[in-house]
Scaffold this motif. Structure first.
Motif, PDB file in Angstrom:
ATOM      1  N   PHE A 167       0.935  -1.121   0.181  1.00 11.50           N
ATOM      2  CA  PHE A 167      -0.147   0.150   0.026  1.00 11.50           C
ATOM      3  C   PHE A 167       0.667   1.144  -0.057  1.00 11.50           C
ATOM      4  CE2 PHE A 167      -1.934   3.625   2.496  1.00 11.50           C
ATOM      5  CZ  PHE A 167      -3.197   3.775   1.504  1.00 11.50           C
ATOM      6  N   GLY A 168       2.167   1.272   0.870  1.00 13.20           N
ATOM      7  CA  GLY A 168       2.889   2.259   0.909  1.00 13.20           C
ATOM      8  C   GLY A 168       3.455   2.821  -0.534  1.00 13.20           C
ATOM      9  N   THR A 169       3.731   1.653  -1.131  1.00 14.76           N
ATOM     10  CA  THR A 169       4.546   2.045  -2.653  1.00 14.76           C
ATOM     11  C   THR A 169       3.164   2.591  -3.508  1.00 14.76           C
ATOM     12  OG1 THR A 169       5.859   0.175  -2.052  1.00 14.76           O
ATOM     13  CG2 THR A 169       5.469   0.538  -4.471  1.00 14.76           C
ATOM     14  N   TRP A 170       2.119   2.019  -3.428  1.00 18.97           N
ATOM     15  CA  TRP A 170       0.959   2.410  -4.435  1.00 18.97           C
ATOM     16  C   TRP A 170       0.813   3.899  -3.935  1.00 18.97           C
ATOM     17  CZ3 TRP A 170      -3.885   3.921  -2.735  1.00 18.97           C
ATOM     18  CH2 TRP A 170      -4.890   4.069  -3.687  1.00 18.97           C
ATOM     19  N   LEU A 171       0.693   4.291  -2.764  1.00 20.23           N
ATOM     20  CA  LEU A 171       0.229   5.672  -2.281  1.00 20.23           C
ATOM     21  C   LEU A 171       1.452   6.807  -2.553  1.00 20.23           C
ATOM     22  CD1 LEU A 171      -1.257   7.479  -0.330  1.00 20.23           C
ATOM     23  CD2 LEU A 171      -0.185   6.861   1.561  1.00 20.23           C
ATOM     24  N   TYR A 172       2.742   6.165  -2.367  1.00 17.68           N
ATOM     25  CA  TYR A 172       3.708   7.042  -2.941  1.00 17.68           C
ATOM     26  C   TYR A 172       3.753   7.390  -3.998  1.00 17.68           C
ATOM     27  CZ  TYR A 172       8.467   8.240  -3.689  1.00 17.68           C
ATOM     28  OH  TYR A 172       9.798   8.791  -3.980  1.00 17.68           O
ATOM     29  N   ARG A 173       3.530   6.434  -5.179  1.00 15.29           N
ATOM     30  CA  ARG A 173       3.473   6.646  -6.414  1.00 15.29           C
ATOM     31  C   ARG A 173       2.551   7.506  -6.763  1.00 15.29           C
ATOM     32  NH1 ARG A 173       7.330   3.797  -9.800  1.00 15.29           N
ATOM     33  NH2 ARG A 173       6.566   5.051 -11.645  1.00 15.29           N
ATOM     34  N   LEU A 174       1.347   7.384  -6.169  1.00 14.57           N
ATOM     35  CA  LEU A 174       0.136   8.202  -6.301  1.00 14.57           C
ATOM     36  C   LEU A 174       0.263   9.599  -6.045  1.00 14.57           C
ATOM     37  CD1 LEU A 174      -3.342   7.379  -5.733  1.00 14.57           C
ATOM     38  CD2 LEU A 174      -2.685   9.504  -4.829  1.00 14.57           C
ATOM     39  N   ALA A 175       0.982   9.888  -4.793  1.00  9.35           N
ATOM     40  CA  ALA A 175       1.595  11.335  -4.532  1.00  9.35           C
ATOM     41  C   ALA A 175       2.377  11.866  -5.241  1.00  9.35           C
ATOM     42  CB  ALA A 175       1.934  10.982  -3.178  1.00  9.35           C
ATOM     43  N   VAL A 176       3.436  11.193  -5.937  1.00  2.55           N
ATOM     44  CA  VAL A 176       4.341  11.621  -6.877  1.00  2.55           C
ATOM     45  C   VAL A 176       3.772  12.174  -8.029  1.00  2.55           C
ATOM     46  CG1 VAL A 176       6.294  10.878  -8.408  1.00  2.55           C
ATOM     47  CG2 VAL A 176       6.282  10.501  -5.922  1.00  2.55           C
ATOM     48  N   ASN A 177       2.722  11.164  -8.419  1.00  2.00           N
ATOM     49  CA  ASN A 177       2.003  11.630  -9.676  1.00  2.00           C
ATOM     50  C   ASN A 177       1.280  12.923  -9.346  1.00  2.00           C
ATOM     51  OD1 ASN A 177       2.847   9.614 -11.391  1.00  2.00           O
ATOM     52  ND2 ASN A 177       1.167   8.135 -10.585  1.00  2.00           N
ATOM     53  N   VAL A 178       0.467  13.177  -8.328  1.00  2.00           N
ATOM     54  CA  VAL A 178      -0.267  14.299  -7.783  1.00  2.00           C
ATOM     55  C   VAL A 178       0.762  15.627  -8.200  1.00  2.00           C
ATOM     56  CG1 VAL A 178      -1.218  15.370  -6.063  1.00  2.00           C
ATOM     57  CG2 VAL A 178      -1.953  13.360  -6.478  1.00  2.00           C
ATOM     58  N   ALA A 179       1.865  15.397  -7.365  1.00  2.00           N
ATOM     59  CA  ALA A 179       2.910  16.452  -7.619  1.00  2.00           C
ATOM     60  C   ALA A 179       3.440  16.559  -9.008  1.00  2.00           C
ATOM     61  CB  ALA A 179       4.281  16.128  -6.625  1.00  2.00           C
ATOM     62  N   LEU A 180       3.634  15.750  -9.615  1.00  2.00           N
ATOM     63  CA  LEU A 180       3.876  16.069 -11.087  1.00  2.00           C
ATOM     64  C   LEU A 180       2.965  16.560 -11.986  1.00  2.00           C
ATOM     65  CD1 LEU A 180       6.069  12.654 -11.536  1.00  2.00           C
ATOM     66  CD2 LEU A 180       7.030  15.013 -11.373  1.00  2.00           C
ATOM     67  N   MET A 181       1.465  16.160 -11.786  1.00  2.83           N
ATOM     68  CA  MET A 181       0.563  16.744 -12.346  1.00  2.83           C
ATOM     69  C   MET A 181       0.461  18.335 -11.905  1.00  2.83           C
ATOM     70  SD  MET A 181      -2.592  14.068 -12.606  1.00  2.83           S
ATOM     71  CE  MET A 181      -2.876  14.225 -10.904  1.00  2.83           C
ATOM     72  N   ASP A 182       0.690  18.476 -10.837  1.00  2.00           N
ATOM     73  CA  ASP A 182       0.774  19.913 -10.403  1.00  2.00           C
ATOM     74  C   ASP A 182       1.670  20.556 -10.819  1.00  2.00           C
ATOM     75  OD1 ASP A 182       0.001  22.002  -8.324  1.00  2.00           O
ATOM     76  OD2 ASP A 182       1.973  21.954  -7.779  1.00  2.00           O
ATOM     77  N   ILE A 183       2.937  20.215 -11.103  1.00  2.00           N
ATOM     78  CA  ILE A 183       4.000  20.932 -11.905  1.00  2.00           C
ATOM     79  C   ILE A 183       3.681  21.359 -13.336  1.00  2.00           C
ATOM     80  CG2 ILE A 183       6.291  20.864 -12.787  1.00  2.00           C
ATOM     81  CD1 ILE A 183       7.242  19.193 -10.315  1.00  2.00           C
TER      82      ILE A 183
END
Length: 182
Positions: free
Chosen positions: A76-92
């Motif tokens: 779950f932590g890996t899934w959540l981490y990748r989701l969070a990185v995607n959120v940050a990259l989409m924000d950029i």
């Protein structure tokens, strides 16, 4: 000597319960993972605390919304981490600072002649935050977060060789920003 058993629920149990709508289980998952998620998005957001807090909350909201679709193929932590990185990259990207765009080295602000001491974390954070989005994203994902070039390339839509070249460029730009001789 074996480690003491963990009291409470197992993370997988919390994930299943949260996916079924158990808010308490999701709160436990939040508390367990918020620091790592915040750290990753904080660095990707250029060390902007307010933006990182917003992105962290966005990542957890998105996780809550998508939790029913979590397939348990990874932790779950890996899934959540990748989701969070995607959120940050989409924000950029949404801010017009595409992480796969480039900035000319001459456009970087001058840092001065002050030598850098590795113990001065705040200065390093400011220097990384001043890098162009593409350089910052590759440097952070590889050197700080430990991603492989294959994963960076897939996430940012670039070839593995381009990821390696961008990492080399990012390190050079960081040296320039810090005032070190390249």
């Amino acid at each position: 000597m074996s480690p003491a058993p963990i009291v409470g629920t197992d993370e997988a149990d919390d994930v299943r319960a949260a996916a079924a709508g158990d808010r308490s289980a999701f709160q436990r998952l939040y508390r367990q993972h918020v620091d790592r998620v915040y750290g990753a998005v904080y660095r990707l957001a250029g060390y902007d605390h307010a933006r990182a807090e917003d992105l962290t909350q966005d990542a957890f909201v998105r996780a809550w919304q998508k939790l029913a679709g979590f397939r348990h193929e990874s932790a779950f932590g890996t899934w959540l981490y990748r989701l969070a990185v995607n959120v940050a990259l989409m924000d950029i990207r949404s801010r017009g600072s595409d992480p796969v765009s480039t900035m000319d080295e001459d456009d970087l602000p001058e840092h001065g002649e002050t030598p850098f001491c590795a113990a001065e974390r705040e200065e390093l954070e400011r220097a990384i935050g001043r890098l162009p989005p593409r350089a910052r994203a590759v440097l952070i994902l590889h050197d700080v977060e430990g991603w492989r070039h294959e994963d960076i390339g897939a996430e940012l839509g670039m070839a593995v060789g381009s990821s390696k070249a961008q990492l080399h460029r990012a390190r050079g730009l960081l040296r320039k920003v810090l005032g070190e001789a390249s």
